[in-house]
Enzyme design. Structure first.
Site, mmCIF file in Angstrom:
data_model
loop_
_atom_site.group_PDB
_atom_site.id
_atom_site.type_symbol
_atom_site.label_atom_id
_atom_site.label_comp_id
_atom_site.label_asym_id
_atom_site.label_seq_id
_atom_site.Cartn_x
_atom_site.Cartn_y
_atom_site.Cartn_z
ATOM 1 N N GLU A 1 52.084 13.333 36.708
ATOM 2 C CA GLU A 1 53.238 13.518 35.403
ATOM 3 C C GLU A 1 53.096 12.396 34.626
ATOM 4 O O GLU A 1 54.166 12.095 34.138
ATOM 5 C CB GLU A 1 53.836 15.319 35.025
ATOM 6 C CG GLU A 1 52.959 16.141 35.232
ATOM 7 C CD GLU A 1 54.171 17.300 35.454
ATOM 8 O OE1 GLU A 1 54.723 17.524 34.569
ATOM 9 O OE2 GLU A 1 53.892 18.386 36.037
HETATM 10 N N1 CAA Z 1 56.950 11.969 23.415
HETATM 11 C C1 CAA Z 1 56.755 12.286 22.169
HETATM 12 N N2 CAA Z 1 55.558 11.928 21.228
HETATM 13 C C2 CAA Z 1 55.013 10.542 22.615
HETATM 14 C C3 CAA Z 1 54.642 10.930 23.789
HETATM 15 C C4 CAA Z 1 56.388 11.720 24.884
HETATM 16 N N3 CAA Z 1 56.531 10.788 25.553
HETATM 17 N N4 CAA Z 1 54.227 9.370 24.492
HETATM 18 C C5 CAA Z 1 53.399 9.519 23.412
HETATM 19 N N5 CAA Z 1 53.334 10.568 21.727
HETATM 20 C C6 CAA Z 1 53.273 10.668 20.756
HETATM 21 C C7 CAA Z 1 53.437 9.118 19.660
HETATM 22 O O1 CAA Z 1 55.002 9.389 19.432
HETATM 23 C C8 CAA Z 1 52.522 9.008 18.828
HETATM 24 O O2 CAA Z 1 52.626 9.659 17.893
HETATM 25 P P1 CAA Z 1 51.721 9.961 16.215
HETATM 26 O O3 CAA Z 1 50.830 11.103 16.085
HETATM 27 O O4 CAA Z 1 52.745 10.472 15.834
HETATM 28 O O5 CAA Z 1 51.163 8.632 16.320
HETATM 29 C C9 CAA Z 1 50.972 9.962 19.726
HETATM 30 O O6 CAA Z 1 51.836 10.335 20.613
HETATM 31 C C10 CAA Z 1 50.191 8.949 19.930
HETATM 32 O O7 CAA Z 1 51.327 7.823 21.298
HETATM 33 P P2 CAA Z 1 50.882 6.254 21.571
HETATM 34 O O8 CAA Z 1 49.759 5.589 21.041
HETATM 35 O O9 CAA Z 1 51.456 5.905 22.712
HETATM 36 O O10 CAA Z 1 49.366 6.990 22.680
HETATM 37 P P3 CAA Z 1 48.351 6.514 24.068
HETATM 38 O O11 CAA Z 1 47.546 6.909 24.179
HETATM 39 O O12 CAA Z 1 48.916 4.786 24.104
HETATM 40 O O13 CAA Z 1 49.168 6.995 25.158
HETATM 41 C C11 CAA Z 1 50.651 6.950 27.131
HETATM 42 C C12 CAA Z 1 50.912 7.007 25.887
HETATM 43 C C13 CAA Z 1 52.532 7.308 27.817
HETATM 44 C C14 CAA Z 1 49.977 6.134 28.365
HETATM 45 C C15 CAA Z 1 50.733 8.439 27.415
HETATM 46 O O14 CAA Z 1 49.010 8.465 27.516
HETATM 47 C C16 CAA Z 1 50.275 8.624 28.775
HETATM 48 O O15 CAA Z 1 51.732 9.529 28.820
HETATM 49 N N6 CAA Z 1 49.806 9.334 29.783
HETATM 50 C C17 CAA Z 1 50.066 9.543 31.267
HETATM 51 C C18 CAA Z 1 49.453 10.942 31.436
HETATM 52 C C19 CAA Z 1 50.177 11.902 31.791
HETATM 53 O O16 CAA Z 1 51.154 11.991 32.032
HETATM 54 N N7 CAA Z 1 49.079 13.037 32.820
HETATM 55 C C20 CAA Z 1 49.717 13.468 33.463
HETATM 56 C C21 CAA Z 1 48.888 14.640 33.570
HETATM 57 S S1 CAA Z 1 49.505 16.633 33.439
HETATM 58 C C22 CAA Z 1 49.393 16.722 35.070
HETATM 59 O O17 CAA Z 1 49.769 15.935 36.395
HETATM 60 C C23 CAA Z 1 50.282 18.667 35.458
HETATM 61 C C24 CAA Z 1 50.153 19.074 36.280
HETATM 62 O O18 CAA Z 1 49.256 18.980 37.336
HETATM 63 C C25 CAA Z 1 50.643 18.687 37.545
#
Ligand code: CAA
Length: 385
Positions: free
Chosen positions: A365
């Site tokens: 996550e």
């Molecule tokens: N909350 C709300 N919106 C968000 C957000 C957040 N935390 N992070 C990004 N966004 C939105 C942005 O506001 C943006 O919105 P618009 O479309 O209006 O522009 C859009 O998403 C794109 O955002 P970014 O340009 O910042 O995206 P990015 O490609 O640079 O990625 C990142 C951002 C934070 C690195 C993201 O890719 C990320 O969180 N990566 C980690 C993924 C992750 O946590 N995976 C977990 C897998 S699930 C799991 O583990 C479950 C399980 O089984 C236990």
């Protein structure tokens, strides 16, 4: 204002979760860990107690509780078995929350209601072989058919509840040219033709939760199973993960608290030169450090949950809570092993399991590195630059 005092209701939830955890989850936790056995009966009972749809409105079969009650219950369950903790967290925060927030009434009736009452279990399918931290790099693709249905192809990795779930939230590219705005979310049911899962991963920790890869080969998904708007799937996934991170932070808090309590109990039992090791300053200082970190982690977890309950933005607080609580879980579990000496290194004493279970909380996550990115971006929004 930061909420640290629990209400009577929240205390009641904590006590119910604690009793269930101690009486029904703890006794078989070591055995399940050794065998890598999914806790099916426990999950069914969690559902009956309302712990699988804690924050879902009673209108849809949930318990209608707040996020603070949820983290308090998550801590109690994870304190004895973090595998059960992650099953509970994924169903509550990643699947039920997304369905309740973005689903149509028809989707809520068909999927949320049975998920919230524990008749069904959910999985959240974002990660792929080449899309972990870089979540937007989705290769799974969905193409629309003439009748409005979709055909899904691709592979998902590291899916919690992967072999046991009934309802899967699957993210896929629906228009590659649009980048993250070309990703959509789909509800896929167990047994859909072309939908298969790989073998259960042989993991370091949380061994009784089932994690596996999923394959979608020409899987037909009806038009009414698109969750939210087409092209808004990435945003939906990110918003959902904010709440998920509070769940994992509370899982980490539970692991830390469990390891700490085991270390305290052992330090009172174990004697050196006729005195309990708890009398030694070397041990007292370790326990002092552990307790301090746990208290700080709990404050961050409660803060994030309280903000969510007040419908305030909690992106930064959720990431801070996860970052700090997961680090605390690893550090506290490591020290708990040290307090136990050689006994801490064997299965019979549960602290080695806490240590193995703790590590994943720094990875899933959103890794700790991702949490730093999220916190830094939120700070930039607050302070400019
Ligand atoms: N909350 C709300 N919106 C968000 C957000 C957040 N935390 N992070 C990004 N966004 C939105 C942005 O506001 C943006 O919105 P618009 O479309 O209006 O522009 C859009 O998403 C794109 O955002 P970014 O340009 O910042 O995206 P990015 O490609 O640079 O990625 C990142 C951002 C934070 C690195 C993201 O890719 C990320 O969180 N990566 C980690 C993924 C992750 O946590 N995976 C977990 C897998 S699930 C799991 O583990 C479950 C399980 O089984 C236990």
């Amino acid at each position: 204002m930061l909420q640290l005092e629990l209400t009577e209701m929240q205390e009641m939830i904590r006590d119910t979760a604690r009793e269930f955890a101690q009486n029904e989850v703890a006794p078989s936790a070591i055995e399940r860990d050794i065998k890598g056995e999914f806790p099916a009966e426990i999950v069914a009972k969690l559902g009956e107690l309302g712990f699988l749809g804690m924050m879902v409105s009673p209108e849809w079969g949930g318990a209608g509780l707040d996020a603070v009650s949820y983290v308090v219950a998550m801590e109690e369950i994870s304190k004895v078995d973090a595998s059960v903790g992650v099953i509970m967290s994924v169903n509550n925060s990643l699947v039920c929350w997304a369905l309740e927030t973005f689903g149509t009434d028809d989707q809520k009736e068909r999927f949320l209601r049975p998920l919230a009452s524990g008749q069904k279990l959910g999985a959240y399918c974002l990660s792929e072989p080449e899309a972990g931290s870089d979540a937007r790099n989705q290769n799974t693709a969905a193409t629309q058919n003439d009748d409005g249905s979709w055909t899904l192809n691709g592979t998902k990795n590291w899916i919690t509840n992967g072999t046991s779930a009934d309802v899967y939230l699957v993210y896929a590219q629906t228009n590659r040219e649009l980048g993250h705005k070309g990703i959509s979310a789909f509800i896929v049911e167990k047994g859909a033709p072309g939908f298969t899962h790989g073998v259960k991963e042989d993991k370091l920790g949380i061994r009784s939760s089932d994690t596996c890869s999923l394959q979608f080969q020409d899987v037909r998904v009806p038009a009414e199973n698109v969750l939210g708007e087409v092209g808004r799937g990435f945003n939906l996934a990110m918003e959902t993960l904010n709440g998920g991170r509070i769940g994992i932070a509370s899982q980490a808090l539970g692991i830390a608290q469990g390891a700490f309590e085991a270390a305290v109990a052992y330090s009172k039992e174990r004697k050196v030169l006729g005195k309990p090791i708890a009398d030694l300053q070397a041990i007292q200082f370790k326990l002092a450090d552990m307790a301090t970190k746990i208290a700080a982690a709990r404050a961050l977890v409660y803060q994030a949950a309280s903000k969510k309950d007040k419908h305030e933005r909690f992106v930064k607080e959720a990431s801070m809570a996860k970052l700090f609580a997961s680090k605390t879980a690893v550090e506290v579990a490591l020290e708990a092993v040290q307090v136990h000496g050689g006994y801490g290194y064997v299965r019979e004493y549960k602290v080695e399991r806490y240590l193995r279970d703790a590590k994943i909380t720094e990875i899933y996550e959103g890794t700790s590195e991702i949490q730093h990115i999220v916190i830094a971006r939120e700070l930039q929004k607050e302070f400019g630059g």
